[in-house]
Design a protein around this motif. Structure first.
Motif, PDB file in Angstrom:
ATOM      1  N   PRO A   1       0.816  -1.232   0.000  1.00 50.70           N
ATOM      2  CA  PRO A   1       0.000   0.000   0.000  1.00 50.70           C
ATOM      3  C   PRO A   1       0.839   1.267   0.000  1.00 50.70           C
ATOM      4  N   ALA A   2       2.001   1.238   0.677  1.00 56.29           N
ATOM      5  CA  ALA A   2       2.844   2.434   0.722  1.00 56.29           C
ATOM      6  C   ALA A   2       3.394   2.759  -0.665  1.00 56.29           C
ATOM      7  N   ALA A   3       3.908   1.742  -1.364  1.00 53.55           N
ATOM      8  CA  ALA A   3       4.481   1.968  -2.695  1.00 53.55           C
ATOM      9  C   ALA A   3       3.408   2.394  -3.685  1.00 53.55           C
TER      10      ALA A   3
ATOM     11  N   ALA B   1       0.619   4.010  -3.006  1.00 51.74           N
ATOM     12  CA  ALA B   1       0.220   5.394  -2.696  1.00 51.74           C
ATOM     13  C   ALA B   1       1.258   6.386  -3.200  1.00 51.74           C
ATOM     14  N   VAL B   2       2.531   6.090  -3.001  1.00 49.34           N
ATOM     15  CA  VAL B   2       3.580   7.006  -3.460  1.00 49.34           C
ATOM     16  C   VAL B   2       3.624   7.050  -4.981  1.00 49.34           C
ATOM     17  N   SER B   3       3.397   5.903  -5.632  1.00 47.46           N
ATOM     18  CA  SER B   3       3.442   5.858  -7.089  1.00 47.46           C
ATOM     19  C   SER B   3       2.287   6.622  -7.717  1.00 47.46           C
ATOM     20  N   ARG B   4       1.129   6.558  -7.108  1.00 48.00           N
ATOM     21  CA  ARG B   4      -0.055   7.168  -7.700  1.00 48.00           C
ATOM     22  C   ARG B   4      -0.311   8.588  -7.195  1.00 48.00           C
ATOM     23  N   THR B   5       0.387   9.005  -6.143  1.00 46.95           N
ATOM     24  CA  THR B   5       0.217  10.356  -5.592  1.00 46.95           C
ATOM     25  C   THR B   5       1.588  11.009  -5.495  1.00 46.95           C
ATOM     26  N   SER B   6       1.906  11.799  -6.482  1.00 46.92           N
ATOM     27  CA  SER B   6       3.242  12.398  -6.534  1.00 46.92           C
ATOM     28  C   SER B   6       3.488  13.384  -5.397  1.00 46.92           C
ATOM     29  N   ASN B   7       2.427  13.909  -4.807  1.00 46.85           N
ATOM     30  CA  ASN B   7       2.594  14.911  -3.743  1.00 46.85           C
ATOM     31  C   ASN B   7       3.224  14.334  -2.480  1.00 46.85           C
ATOM     32  N   VAL B   8       3.145  13.013  -2.308  1.00 49.25           N
ATOM     33  CA  VAL B   8       3.684  12.401  -1.084  1.00 49.25           C
ATOM     34  C   VAL B   8       4.967  11.628  -1.367  1.00 49.25           C
ATOM     35  N   SER B   9       5.534  11.771  -2.559  1.00 49.34           N
ATOM     36  CA  SER B   9       6.743  11.018  -2.893  1.00 49.34           C
ATOM     37  C   SER B   9       7.922  11.424  -2.008  1.00 49.34           C
ATOM     38  N   TRP B  10       7.864  12.650  -1.475  1.00 47.44           N
ATOM     39  CA  TRP B  10       8.955  13.107  -0.606  1.00 47.44           C
ATOM     40  C   TRP B  10       9.088  12.233   0.640  1.00 47.44           C
TER      41      TRP B  10
ATOM     42  N   LEU C   1       8.806   9.013   0.944  1.00 47.53           N
ATOM     43  CA  LEU C   1       9.611   7.823   0.695  1.00 47.53           C
ATOM     44  C   LEU C   1      11.099   8.166   0.716  1.00 47.53           C
ATOM     45  N   TYR C   2      11.452   9.256   0.069  1.00 48.45           N
ATOM     46  CA  TYR C   2      12.860   9.648   0.051  1.00 48.45           C
ATOM     47  C   TYR C   2      13.339  10.037   1.450  1.00 48.45           C
ATOM     48  N   ALA C   3      12.447  10.605   2.257  1.00 41.56           N
ATOM     49  CA  ALA C   3      12.822  10.961   3.628  1.00 41.56           C
ATOM     50  C   ALA C   3      13.101   9.717   4.457  1.00 41.56           C
ATOM     51  N   VAL C   4      12.284   8.679   4.257  1.00 45.62           N
ATOM     52  CA  VAL C   4      12.498   7.436   5.000  1.00 45.62           C
ATOM     53  C   VAL C   4      13.764   6.736   4.528  1.00 45.62           C
ATOM     54  N   ILE C   5      13.974   6.708   3.211  1.00 46.49           N
ATOM     55  CA  ILE C   5      15.172   6.065   2.675  1.00 46.49           C
ATOM     56  C   ILE C   5      16.428   6.794   3.148  1.00 46.49           C
ATOM     57  N   ALA C   6      16.311   8.101   3.400  1.00 46.62           N
ATOM     58  CA  ALA C   6      17.465   8.868   3.881  1.00 46.62           C
ATOM     59  C   ALA C   6      17.966   8.356   5.222  1.00 46.62           C
TER      60      ALA C   6
ATOM     61  N   PRO D   1      11.350   0.280   4.065  1.00 46.70           N
ATOM     62  CA  PRO D   1      11.690   1.333   3.089  1.00 46.70           C
ATOM     63  C   PRO D   1      12.300   0.779   1.810  1.00 46.70           C
ATOM     64  N   PHE D   2      13.138  -0.246   1.950  1.00 47.36           N
ATOM     65  CA  PHE D   2      13.798  -0.835   0.784  1.00 47.36           C
ATOM     66  C   PHE D   2      12.793  -1.483  -0.160  1.00 47.36           C
ATOM     67  N   THR D   3      11.885  -2.297   0.388  1.00 40.97           N
ATOM     68  CA  THR D   3      10.893  -2.954  -0.457  1.00 40.97           C
ATOM     69  C   THR D   3       9.895  -1.950  -1.035  1.00 40.97           C
ATOM     70  N   THR D   4       9.581  -0.908  -0.281  1.00 39.50           N
ATOM     71  CA  THR D   4       8.690   0.127  -0.808  1.00 39.50           C
ATOM     72  C   THR D   4       9.308   0.807  -2.020  1.00 39.50           C
ATOM     73  N   TRP D   5      10.582   1.097  -1.933  1.00 35.78           N
ATOM     74  CA  TRP D   5      11.286   1.743  -3.044  1.00 35.78           C
ATOM     75  C   TRP D   5      11.307   0.838  -4.280  1.00 35.78           C
TER      76      TRP D   5
END
Length: 281
Positions: free
Chosen positions: A97-99, A101-110, A112-117, A156-160
């Motif tokens: 669901p996380a991936a 949501a991020v794929s279909r809603t560009s406004n929340v893509s930040w 994912l990058y924050a978590v991967i950081a 985070p890794f699998t979501t990415w």
């Protein structure tokens, strides 16, 4: 089709053989060490193949005699399977669901990058808060507690990885199903997830390998055979004053078998997932 010169073809095959040799040589030598006697491993000049094959170490590590090295090894093997399996399943369940949501809603893509950081932080920086959290929950020296820690690494890794798979699925397919009256759960279950199955298999395999090979947190948060994993058990074999390198090599061979078998079973899905998005139709 473009014709390739014979020299280029020979170069490609030579490079492939060199790469295979570099990858397989350590594995082959690990196996040779595991079946060599102590005399063969210490002789000079070194014997590249043992004069007599010794399988006693495999019998030792696979034995189930109580309080033996084999009992400790097999218990750690099953602990690793439990921890890696639970962490992988939980990571995939969280990542889908996380991936999406991020794929279909560009406004929340930040997000994912924050978590991967957080991957930029060294593991030791998170050791104390994780230890205190597990101690508060009573999950120290527990396969469930260790799986929970691994989930924070794998999610985070699998979501990415899954996001890249969902990005390759046209949104118009989901929009058409929505117009036809399909619910969101039906769209995911019947359309999106089947199309993303190869990427899901690839993500699950890589997540399993990460959990299977993890050592630092397993060393900190486990203390006995109730939760000790295979990586920690192998390190214990090298912890004495005199190390049996053949026994360590045997443990390495046995530890490599489950991931290799899983990779062979999922080979087709793995290749499809790795090449997904490589070409555009």
């Amino acid at each position: 089709m473009e014709r390739q010169s014979a020299v280029f073809t020979v170069f490609v095959y030579a490079a492939a053989l060199l790469l295979a040799a570099v990858i397989l040589a350590p594995i082959l030598w690990l196996f040779v060490m595991s079946i060599s006697s102590a005399a063969d491993l210490s002789t000079k000049p070194l014997n590249w193949w043992p004069e007599e094959i010794d399988l006693s170490r495999y019998r030792l590590l696979l034995s189930t005699i109580e309080n033996s090295a084999g009992a400790a090894f097999t218990a750690s093997l099953f602990n690793s399977l439990k921890v890696a399996g639970m962490a992988t399943l939980a990571a995939i369940a969280v990542a889908i669901p996380a991936a999406w949501a991020v794929s279909r809603t560009s406004n929340v893509s930040w997000s994912l990058y924050a978590v991967i950081a957080t991957y930029m932080l060294p593991p030791v920086a998170l050791a104390v808060p994780l230890y205190m959290g597990l101690a508060y929950l009573g999950l120290l020296n527990s396969v469930f507690g260790l799986a929970l820690v691994y989930l924070t690494i794998l999610a985070p890794f699998t979501t990415w990885l899954l996001k890249s798979g969902f990005d390759s699925i046209p949104k118009e397919i989901e929009s058409a199903a929505m117009i036809d009256g399909a619910r969101l759960d039906q769209i995911l279950r019947l359309i999106t997830l089947p199309l993303a199955a190869p990427v899901m298999a690839t993500s699950a395999l890589f997540a399993f390998l990460l959990a299977w090979d993890e050592f630092f947190y397993a060393l900190l948060f486990t203390s006995d055979l109730r939760a000790k994993t295979l990586t920690v058990a192998i390190s214990d074999l090298a912890g004495g004053r005199v190390s049996d390198y053949g026994l360590i090599a045997t443990a390495g061979v046995l530890a490599a078998l489950p991931p290799v078998l899983i990779g062979l079973v999922m080979q087709r899905a793995l290749i499809s997932g790795l090449t997904s998005g490589g070409v555009k139709g």
